[in-house]
Design a protein around this motif. Sequence first.
Motif, PDB file in Angstrom:
ATOM      1  N   PHE A   1       3.450  -9.294 -18.329  1.00  0.00           N
ATOM      2  CA  PHE A   1       2.276  -8.982 -17.511  1.00  0.00           C
ATOM      3  C   PHE A   1       0.977  -9.318 -18.256  1.00  0.00           C
ATOM      4  O   PHE A   1      -0.086  -8.828 -17.906  1.00  0.00           O
ATOM      5  CB  PHE A   1       2.251  -7.502 -17.136  1.00  0.00           C
ATOM      6  CG  PHE A   1       3.254  -7.088 -16.094  1.00  0.00           C
ATOM      7  CD1 PHE A   1       3.797  -8.001 -15.209  1.00  0.00           C
ATOM      8  CD2 PHE A   1       3.638  -5.757 -15.986  1.00  0.00           C
ATOM      9  CE1 PHE A   1       4.711  -7.611 -14.238  1.00  0.00           C
ATOM     10  CE2 PHE A   1       4.553  -5.348 -15.021  1.00  0.00           C
ATOM     11  CZ  PHE A   1       5.094  -6.283 -14.152  1.00  0.00           C
TER      12      PHE A   1
ATOM     13  N   CYS B   1     -10.798  -7.681 -13.136  1.00  0.00           N
ATOM     14  CA  CYS B   1      -9.901  -7.284 -14.229  1.00  0.00           C
ATOM     15  C   CYS B   1     -10.379  -6.035 -14.965  1.00  0.00           C
ATOM     16  O   CYS B   1      -9.565  -5.306 -15.542  1.00  0.00           O
ATOM     17  CB  CYS B   1      -9.686  -8.446 -15.185  1.00  0.00           C
ATOM     18  SG  CYS B   1      -8.565  -9.672 -14.463  1.00  0.00           S
TER      19      CYS B   1
ATOM     20  N   CYS C   1      -1.293  -2.861 -13.064  1.00  0.00           N
ATOM     21  CA  CYS C   1      -1.762  -2.845 -11.675  1.00  0.00           C
ATOM     22  C   CYS C   1      -2.188  -4.240 -11.239  1.00  0.00           C
ATOM     23  O   CYS C   1      -2.630  -5.045 -12.061  1.00  0.00           O
ATOM     24  CB  CYS C   1      -2.956  -1.914 -11.535  1.00  0.00           C
ATOM     25  SG  CYS C   1      -2.572  -0.194 -11.893  1.00  0.00           S
TER      26      CYS C   1
ATOM     27  N   ALA D   1      -5.568  -5.008  -5.040  1.00  0.00           N
ATOM     28  CA  ALA D   1      -5.329  -5.002  -3.595  1.00  0.00           C
ATOM     29  C   ALA D   1      -6.610  -5.376  -2.856  1.00  0.00           C
ATOM     30  O   ALA D   1      -6.573  -6.024  -1.812  1.00  0.00           O
ATOM     31  CB  ALA D   1      -4.848  -3.623  -3.146  1.00  0.00           C
ATOM     32  N   SER D   2      -7.739  -4.963  -3.404  1.00  0.00           N
ATOM     33  CA  SER D   2      -9.020  -5.211  -2.734  1.00  0.00           C
ATOM     34  C   SER D   2     -10.121  -5.298  -3.784  1.00  0.00           C
ATOM     35  O   SER D   2     -10.123  -4.534  -4.748  1.00  0.00           O
ATOM     36  CB  SER D   2      -9.308  -4.064  -1.762  1.00  0.00           C
ATOM     37  OG  SER D   2     -10.641  -4.087  -1.325  1.00  0.00           O
TER      38      SER D   2
ATOM     39  N   LYS E   1      -2.014   4.133  -6.518  1.00  0.00           N
ATOM     40  CA  LYS E   1      -3.277   3.462  -6.164  1.00  0.00           C
ATOM     41  C   LYS E   1      -4.452   4.103  -6.909  1.00  0.00           C
ATOM     42  O   LYS E   1      -4.546   5.328  -6.977  1.00  0.00           O
ATOM     43  CB  LYS E   1      -3.504   3.577  -4.650  1.00  0.00           C
ATOM     44  CG  LYS E   1      -4.735   2.832  -4.156  1.00  0.00           C
ATOM     45  CD  LYS E   1      -4.916   3.001  -2.667  1.00  0.00           C
ATOM     46  CE  LYS E   1      -5.618   4.299  -2.353  1.00  0.00           C
ATOM     47  NZ  LYS E   1      -5.952   4.437  -0.917  1.00  0.00           N
TER      48      LYS E   1
ATOM     49  N   VAL F   1      -3.294  -1.402  -7.357  1.00  0.00           N
ATOM     50  CA  VAL F   1      -2.013  -0.759  -7.037  1.00  0.00           C
ATOM     51  C   VAL F   1      -1.019  -1.096  -8.145  1.00  0.00           C
ATOM     52  O   VAL F   1      -0.942  -2.249  -8.586  1.00  0.00           O
ATOM     53  CB  VAL F   1      -1.485  -1.241  -5.669  1.00  0.00           C
ATOM     54  CG1 VAL F   1      -0.113  -0.649  -5.361  1.00  0.00           C
ATOM     55  CG2 VAL F   1      -2.470  -0.869  -4.553  1.00  0.00           C
TER      56      VAL F   1
ATOM     57  N   PRO G   1       4.454  -3.509  -7.793  1.00  0.00           N
ATOM     58  CA  PRO G   1       5.787  -3.108  -7.316  1.00  0.00           C
ATOM     59  C   PRO G   1       6.880  -3.995  -7.917  1.00  0.00           C
ATOM     60  O   PRO G   1       6.613  -5.122  -8.331  1.00  0.00           O
ATOM     61  CB  PRO G   1       5.694  -3.329  -5.793  1.00  0.00           C
ATOM     62  CG  PRO G   1       4.614  -4.324  -5.602  1.00  0.00           C
ATOM     63  CD  PRO G   1       3.682  -4.214  -6.783  1.00  0.00           C
TER      64      PRO G   1
END
Length: 153
Positions: free
Chosen positions: A12, A65, A91, A94-95, A123, A145, A148
């Motif tokens: 990651f 970031c 994470c 998402a927006s 979140k 988020v 997943p």
Amino acid sequence: MKGIQDYYPDHFAHCYGCGRLNEHGHQIKTFWEGEGTLTRFVPKEYHTAIPGFVYGGLLASLIDCHGTGSAALALAKAQGIELSETNAPRCVTASLQVKYLKPTPIGGEIVIKGKIKEVGARKVIVEAELFANGVLCVVGEVVSVLVPDNFGL
Ligand SMILES: CCCCCCCCCC(=O)SCCNC(=O)CCNC(=O)[C@H](O)C(C)(C)COP(=O)(O)OP(=O)(O)OC[C@H]1O[C@@H](n2cnc3c(N)ncnc32)[C@H](O)[C@@H]1OP(=O)(O)O
């Protein structure tokens, strides 16, 4: 001093904005400062929008970031995770909302401050303020988020 990005698992840690393993990226580092979070970055001349001022896409990228890094810090704190080598929560964005209040001058350090507005199980909402030479130039809000298991599938 290490930032949260130094504790991401290697797989990651390739993000263009914040991956420590991306030699072409910004490699930002995000820390706690009091109750808030902090990221510093010095734009280069080639980050120009119009001469003397920073390209807005770079500023959005930094806020992006800074938001995911702040979210990881907040989740680690909320979940009692003691950071060791590569155990930080990771994470994704998402927006991302950005408002450019003033042109951002090139020629010094940019400071991004984050405020954790909401922390859930997965979140996190972070409010960001970006300063150049102490002047507030950009504000933003990032919804992040926890990545997943089926990300990208
Ligand atoms: C392999 C990982 C690499 C890590 C690199 C990180 C780099 C960080 C900076 C980036 O550039 S990330 C790249 C750009 N972002 C993406 O590509 C993300 C694409 N979107 C997704 O993968 C999914 O939509 C996402 C993981 C964000 C959410 O899917 P989930 O199925 O996990 O979400 P879910 O439906 O369970 O919702 C969880 C919570 O998030 C909220 N949510 C989900 N999508 C949202 C959205 N778009 N806007 C606002 N809120 C959102 C949702 O309402 C809910 O809130 P509550 O918990 O309060 O109920």
